[in-house]
Design a protein around this motif. Sequence first.
Motif, PDB file in Angstrom:
ATOM      1  N   ASP A  25      87.129  71.512 -27.404  1.00 36.84           N
ATOM      2  CA  ASP A  25      86.857  71.605 -26.278  1.00 36.84           C
ATOM      3  C   ASP A  25      85.349  72.204 -26.346  1.00 36.84           C
ATOM      4  OD1 ASP A  25      88.853  70.544 -24.576  1.00 36.84           O
ATOM      5  OD2 ASP A  25      89.857  72.331 -24.521  1.00 36.84           O
ATOM      6  N   SER A  82      87.725  59.932 -18.967  1.00 29.92           N
ATOM      7  CA  SER A  82      88.640  60.471 -20.010  1.00 29.92           C
ATOM      8  C   SER A  82      87.732  60.663 -21.129  1.00 29.92           C
ATOM      9  CB  SER A  82      89.903  59.559 -20.295  1.00 29.92           C
ATOM     10  OG  SER A  82      89.512  58.352 -20.652  1.00 29.92           O
ATOM     11  N   GLY A 134      90.600  63.409 -17.244  1.00 30.47           N
ATOM     12  CA  GLY A 134      91.033  63.814 -18.547  1.00 30.47           C
ATOM     13  C   GLY A 134      92.078  62.851 -19.288  1.00 30.47           C
ATOM     14  N   ALA A 158      93.533  66.047 -12.297  1.00 27.69           N
ATOM     15  CA  ALA A 158      93.813  66.388 -13.681  1.00 27.69           C
ATOM     16  C   ALA A 158      95.058  66.852 -13.850  1.00 27.69           C
ATOM     17  CB  ALA A 158      92.645  67.294 -14.221  1.00 27.69           C
ATOM     18  N   GLN A 160      97.019  63.785 -23.982  1.00 28.51           N
ATOM     19  CA  GLN A 160      95.799  64.230 -24.617  1.00 28.51           C
ATOM     20  C   GLN A 160      96.293  65.019 -25.969  1.00 28.51           C
ATOM     21  OE1 GLN A 160      96.531  64.855 -21.544  1.00 28.51           O
ATOM     22  NE2 GLN A 160      94.562  65.167 -20.196  1.00 28.51           N
TER      23      GLN A 160
END
Length: 341
Positions: A277, A159, A147, A124, A192
């Motif tokens: 998250d 991901s 990720g 990651a 991200q």
Amino acid sequence: MPRVGIREVAAAAGVSMGTVSHFLNHPDRVSAEKAKRIQEAIDRLGFVRNNAGRQLRLGHSMTVAYIVPDVSNPFFATIAEGVEQRAAQAGLSVFVANSGGDQAREDSYLDLFEEHGVRGMLVASPRSIEARLAAIRGRGTPSVLVGQRAGTPAQPSVSIDDVSGGYQAARHLVEIGCRHIAFVGGPLGIRQVADRLQGASNAIRESGGAATLEVIEAEPRVIATGHKVAAELTGRPAGRRPDGIFAVNDLLGIGLVQTLVTGGVRVPEDVAVVGYDDIEYAENSLVPLTSVRPPHEEFGIAAIDLLLRVLGEAPPAPDHQVVFTPDLVVRRSSDRGQSGK
């Protein structure tokens, strides 16, 4: 003191060396009575298994590496739990290394684990790393990018569809009546973060001008940074303050909520806040935090399963790039009673 080996354990347990070897490598082939005697001998003599020798016999390692950018972030910790759980089921051990988001440290760990001959790596990274992983793969060590979705079919990856996650967060804020929405997080050069902003921008665009989006680039993505941004926002005149905030992760969101509330701003009545998250702390925040939830332990399990397929120890996957779609979990921080989600 001489190192205790299989020979000494076998003599103490009154069995053959082959039986001790079976106990260590194929315990199902050893009777319960002999297994008990062997384990007692191991405990009494202080025998420590020589995995280097076992690796030579097998022709490969039974260890995989997982490199994370921030081990203090609960999101990565829960992924690690899934990684270790599934790896143990597959008879693998896991080395977990924290790069701290530092490229030099990340490179050092990649070198270290390749030199130690790990079976494979889960990586990651906050930066583009596919070229480096391709070189390592070419020398015989496979990897799974964790990720972020790989840009080439040759690189396996697990991901999250962060564009969808960002879209869900901003659309929810628009639906509950927010008209001036702030996106808080950074740096935007991280894939991200950029994808979450892209998703939020898509939702604002779909509102047809009903809502605007202000980008507040803030890092590091920790609670203290959330405090700092919220202090700046509470210092603004009420008319220039956003009435909705999408924080790029929950740590920022928690910090924002704490300082907004202590500064006299009502959450969600004055400012609604959405994080990302869905870490454990989100639900237990001062005001329970609405959050975009990706898979947690399941994510780590999927990463190991994909690595096992690459290694040929599980049925081949139709696609080496696994993408999970996150879900929005609505809590008090954005629950104005107008969204039925």
